[in-house]
Design an enzyme around this catalytic site. Structure first.
Site, PDB file in Angstrom:
ATOM      1  N   ASP A 155      41.881  41.738  24.410  1.00 57.42           N
ATOM      2  CA  ASP A 155      43.177  41.262  23.914  1.00 57.42           C
ATOM      3  C   ASP A 155      43.194  39.767  23.651  1.00 57.42           C
ATOM      4  O   ASP A 155      44.107  39.255  23.013  1.00 57.42           O
ATOM      5  CB  ASP A 155      44.246  41.503  24.988  1.00 57.42           C
TER       6      ASP A 155
HETATM    7  C1  BGC Z   1      45.619  39.239  29.482  1.00 51.98           C
HETATM    8  C2  BGC Z   1      44.999  40.516  29.055  1.00 51.98           C
HETATM    9  C3  BGC Z   1      46.098  41.495  28.736  1.00 51.98           C
HETATM   10  C4  BGC Z   1      47.057  40.902  27.722  1.00 51.98           C
HETATM   11  C5  BGC Z   1      48.205  41.831  27.470  1.00 51.98           C
HETATM   12  C6  BGC Z   1      46.540  38.758  28.429  1.00 51.98           C
HETATM   13  O1  BGC Z   1      47.136  37.579  28.846  1.00 51.98           O
HETATM   14  O2  BGC Z   1      44.612  38.312  29.764  1.00 51.98           O
HETATM   15  O3  BGC Z   1      44.177  41.019  30.061  1.00 51.98           O
HETATM   16  O4  BGC Z   1      45.569  42.630  28.197  1.00 51.98           O
HETATM   17  O5  BGC Z   1      47.534  39.673  28.143  1.00 51.98           O
HETATM   18  O6  BGC Z   1      49.097  41.380  26.569  1.00 51.98           O
HETATM   19  C1  NOJ Z   2      44.198  44.611  29.770  1.00 50.53           C
HETATM   20  C2  NOJ Z   2      44.738  45.511  28.726  1.00 50.53           C
HETATM   21  O1  NOJ Z   2      45.609  46.443  29.312  1.00 50.53           O
HETATM   22  C3  NOJ Z   2      43.627  46.221  28.011  1.00 50.53           C
HETATM   23  O2  NOJ Z   2      44.140  46.993  26.963  1.00 50.53           O
HETATM   24  C4  NOJ Z   2      42.617  45.234  27.496  1.00 50.53           C
HETATM   25  O3  NOJ Z   2      41.582  45.959  26.892  1.00 50.53           O
HETATM   26  C5  NOJ Z   2      42.117  44.346  28.601  1.00 50.53           C
HETATM   27  N1  NOJ Z   2      43.212  43.715  29.238  1.00 50.53           N
HETATM   28  C6  NOJ Z   2      41.125  43.290  28.095  1.00 50.53           C
HETATM   29  O4  NOJ Z   2      41.762  42.283  27.386  1.00 50.53           O
END
Ligand code: BGC
Ligand code: NOJ
Length: 809
Positions: free
Chosen positions: A484
């Protein structure tokens, strides 16, 4: 250092001190009514949606961190006040024990010879939390105490509850009826639901107004009413409604007393809301109370819960010499998978329950971990998810559990999303044999006038990748892929902008080698389904496209010693030796290797050796190296994290299993198992002081080697880590995996595990698999019902039958 121990027979984790390094929680409920409960009885509950139907109030970011929950105060005749859960009063206890079990928590505190136990659970099929409190006088003197209960209601909408005080402080309403306190905030207007808190005895008094109970300047640890020893019988009007009962309990030496408290949620049909003007119609509430008015009824419901779980968990049973492995595989990992299925990423002690809905990619991956437990619910989930897909194959990134509709705030454009639907559906069909699901008519964007078969949805997922290729013929990344935080079209210079939804550059250059790996890994599943639907040409075409993508990865996605991560907006390499930081990323190494891209030509081996050399640490494999030291506008959120945390070189436990699986593909079981043990919580119990989160469930992230607090975990419970590690251990290390026409049996776990057996239920038959582990690197020989077979696929047997499998591996 440890703070408790596993009780394997009872499938419980037993916490023996209230002073764990972080609140260690559990989940109650698995249908509609859900609760989170910490070892100090903190937490809250909600009905179906943690944001819109929050029943109890909880303050995230509070001081102390775990405040608010289901509290019981004991006031002794001499004025001594204590709580069996230690919090919130924190009087020292002679003994403390919290047993987190499957769907229940039992907390017992003892002081001066009086033991008080709280058993909390949500009975199967019931919209209520039972709090059974047992007081036992273990001293040789008679005891007379006053017991006070306390919980605080949330004004339903958890977001409004924490923000809209100008309204909230005037709207709270309750109704008192005997021992029951009804919470009826907004019931007079558009809500047809209410909550109640009752106890199965006549009370000495009650309170429903927080200020009257605590005193305006007091915390939960020093309620005025408890100090005075007498309820004020306050009736909330605005401000903050609570529910508190007081009961006088007298106990002879050795005597015990059990009280049943019930926190219920009720919906009335609109036309049956009122008994008389302004008075709630309590018929349904009273029926619910009658069902839990005696300890015998509670015991029966508790037994039902226990047997429900043992039934569920019996579909994959491992017996091995490694007790830690047994407890992960048989109990805690599948349990966490069920919780992630229920919660997605909504409510934990790290997820507030008001931010996110259900993730498209998350829900599909979660499915991999629970499909063997509740296949019928997996089916429903697949249809729900697919209904939020757009007609062009793209998808809403998230949807709301209550409405099941796509979430407009986040929108779409995460180009990995569509492919996960193929993976989830394939896993479901392999598990169940239910090819019929492909014929279900499923809407696009929830529009009933625009429907197509589920198979057509998968087809559009597949071609969405092909229709969105960049300059190198690799998939465009869009807003982000699995990671993400790799936001290659974002370029955000303004604080408060969301990295996920800001797309300042509209470009068709940023490409993802990770999505390419997914396409090569998941594309064949689509081809196989097409084939089975008699679409031979389509299957052939799909396989050619997959082959082409695999070649493209080797041509443009290979960096010499490992797979590249991406090409950025300017066409520059990400995850290459040419970069200053972020030279190698775990995601493409795991996914392209699992896909077998360049397996024969040695690319997979090289990539995995690079992982070992550059990404492996004492506490797991970090996401990338070297960590970004400064903010990169062209890379987005990943470089916003301090080095070693989260996506910036943290140990993201979700993708470690991809490497584990890939290692087993190479036959390197020993290495695979070593990686597995580094992050599997049961193996980390002894270092709980470093790891800090629960030793019975995975956390999303463990701080990487660049972080000051290397080894410290965060974001426990709600993470795709649960499902993927279950896949890795059950299907690849232990090696039992449902395929289209049979169970694939191919253990590859190295020599540390002696011979073991697995009992696996699949499609109604039971497979008893005895493995003689010679550590042959994935080369197996099988006997099925005494007869040798070629290959490693045990054909599916009719439902009801038992198949005996002998495996030398
Ligand atoms: C986090 C990710 C997460 C995302 C969701 C980010 O700030 O680091 O792990 O999936 O937010 O929006
Ligand atoms: C958490 C999110 O829920 C997941 O969809 C994503 O793949 C990971 N963070 C890595 O960014």
């Amino acid at each position: 250092m440890r703070y408790g121990h596993f009780d394997d027979d009872r499938k419980e984790y037993v916490i023996t001190t209230p002073k764990t390094p972080y609140p260690w929680i559990n989940y109650l409920g698995s249908e509609k009514f859900f609760g989170l409960i910490s070892h100090q009885a903190g937490g809250y509950c909600f009905y179906r949606d943690a944001r819109l139907r929050r029943i109890l109030r909880f303050r995230y970011n509070n001081v102390p961190t775990d405040a608010g929950g289901r509290y019981f105060y004991v006031r002794e005749a001499d004025g001594d006040v204590w709580c069996p859960s230690f919090a919130p009063v924190k009087s020292e206890l002679d003994s403390f024990e919290c047993r987190h079990g499957l769907g229940y928590t039992r907390i017992t505190g003892k002081r001066r010879g009086l033991s008080v136990e709280l058993l909390a659970f949500v009975p199967p099929g019931v919209d209520a939390e039972v709090h059974q409190v047992t007081l036992k006088n273990e001293s040789d003197k008679p005891r007379a105490v006053t017991l006070f209960s306390l919980l605080e209601f949330c004004l339903w909408n958890a977001h409004e509850d924490q923000t809209n005080f100008q309204r909230n402080l005037s709207t709270g309403e309750v109704e008192i009826d005997g021992s029951t306190i009804y919470h009826k905030h907004e019931y007079r207007e558009r809500r047809n639901h209410f909550a109640f808190y009752t106890v199965n005895e006549k009370v000495a008094g009650f309170d429903s107004d927080r200020e009257s109970f605590l005193g305006l300047y007091n915390g939960f640890h020093e309620p005025d009413v408890v100090k005075a020893g007498k309820s004020r019988n306050s009736v909330a009007s605005g401000w903050s409604p609570i529910a508190s009962h007081s009961l006088e309990v007298k106990l002879a030496p050795g005597e015990s007393k059990t009280l049943v408290f019930l926190l219920g949620y009720v919906e009335n049909p609109k036309e049956e809301k009122w008994e008389k003007p302004g008075v709630i119609n309590k018929k349904r509430a009273k029926e619910l109370m009658a069902a839990f008015s005696t300890p015998a009824q509670v015991d029966a419901a508790f037994e039902k819960l226990r047997s429900q779980w043992s039934g569920l968990l019996s579909s994959y049973k491992l017996t091995s010499s490694d007790e830690k492995l047994n407890r992960m595989v048989n109990v805690w990992n599948p349990y966490q998978c069920m919780v992630t299925f229920n919660m997605s990423r909504s409510a934990s002690y790290f997820e507030s329950g008001i931010g996110r809905g259900m993730g498209f990619r998350d829900s599909n991956q979660d499915l991999l971990g629970f499909v063997h437990l509740v296949p019928e619910r997996a089916r429903e989930r697949i249809i729900d998810i697919a209904s939020t897909q757009f007609a062009d194959g793209s998808a809403y990134h998230q949807y709301q559990p209550l409405t099941k509709r796509g979430n407009n705030d986040v929108g779409s454009g995460f180009n990995d999303d569509p492919l996960w639907l193929i993976l989830g559906t394939a896993a479901y069909i392999k598990e169940t044999g239910d090819f019929g699901i492909l014929d279900e008519q499923v809407p696009f964007d929830n529009d009933e006038n625009n429907k197509a078969s589920l198979f057509e949805h998968l087809k559009r997922s597949f071609y969405h990748v092909m229709e969105n290729l960049g300059p190198h013929g690799l998939p465009l990344i869009g807003r982000a892929d699995w990671n993400d935080c790799l936001n290659l079209n974002c370029f955000s210079e303004t604080p408060d902008e969301s990295y996920q939804t800001t797309g300042n550059r509209v470009g068709r250059t940023a490409e993802s080698i990770f999505i390419a790996g997914m396409f090569v890994h998941i594309g064949p599943e689509y081809a196989a389904l097409a084939e089975r639907r008699g679409l031979g040409d389509e299957a052939k075409k799909a396989r050619e496209l997959v082959k082409q993508m695999s070649d493209t990865v080797l041509q443009h996605g290979w960096d010499g010693e490992w797979y590249l991560r991406a090409y950025d907006f300017f066409g520059k390499k990400v995850g290459s030796k040419e970069c200053e930081d972020g030279q190698i990323f775990i995601e493409p190494q795991g996914y392209c290797s699992m896909a077998g891209i360049g397996l024969e030509s040695g690319h997979v081996k090289k990539a995995l050796d690079s992982v070992k050399a550059r990404l492996d640490t004492k506490y797991g494999i970090v996401l990338q190296q070297p960590a970004y030291k400064e903010y990169h506008l062209e890379l987005g959120e990943i470089s916003s994290y301090p080095p070693g945390y989260k996506e910036n070189a943290g140990i993201f436990c979700h993708n470690n299993p991809w490497v584990i699986i890939a290692e087993t593909l190479l036959g390197r079981g020993e290495q695979a198992f070593e990686y597995y043990k580094k992050i599997a919580p049961a193996y980390l119990e002894e270092i709980s002081d470093v790891h800090r989160t629960e030793p019975y469930v995975y956390s999303q992230m463990i701080a990487g080697k660049d972080a000051v607090r290397h080894g410290e975990a965060k974001n426990s419970w709600l993470t795709g880590t649960a499902a993927w590690n279950f896949v890795a251990v059950s299907q690849h290390l232990l090696g039992v995996k449902p395929e289209w026409d049979g169970l694939s049996v191919r253990p590859c776990i190295g020599k540390d595990i002696a011979d073991f057996t697995i009992e696996r239920r699949c499609r109604g038959a039971t497979y008893k698999i005895r493995v003689k582990n010679l550590s042959r690197g994935g080369n197996v020989s099988l006997k099925v019902n005494g007869k040798p077979i070629a290959g490693n696929i045990v054909p599916y047997a009719p439902a009801g039958s038992t198949v005996d499998v002998e495996c030398e591996a």
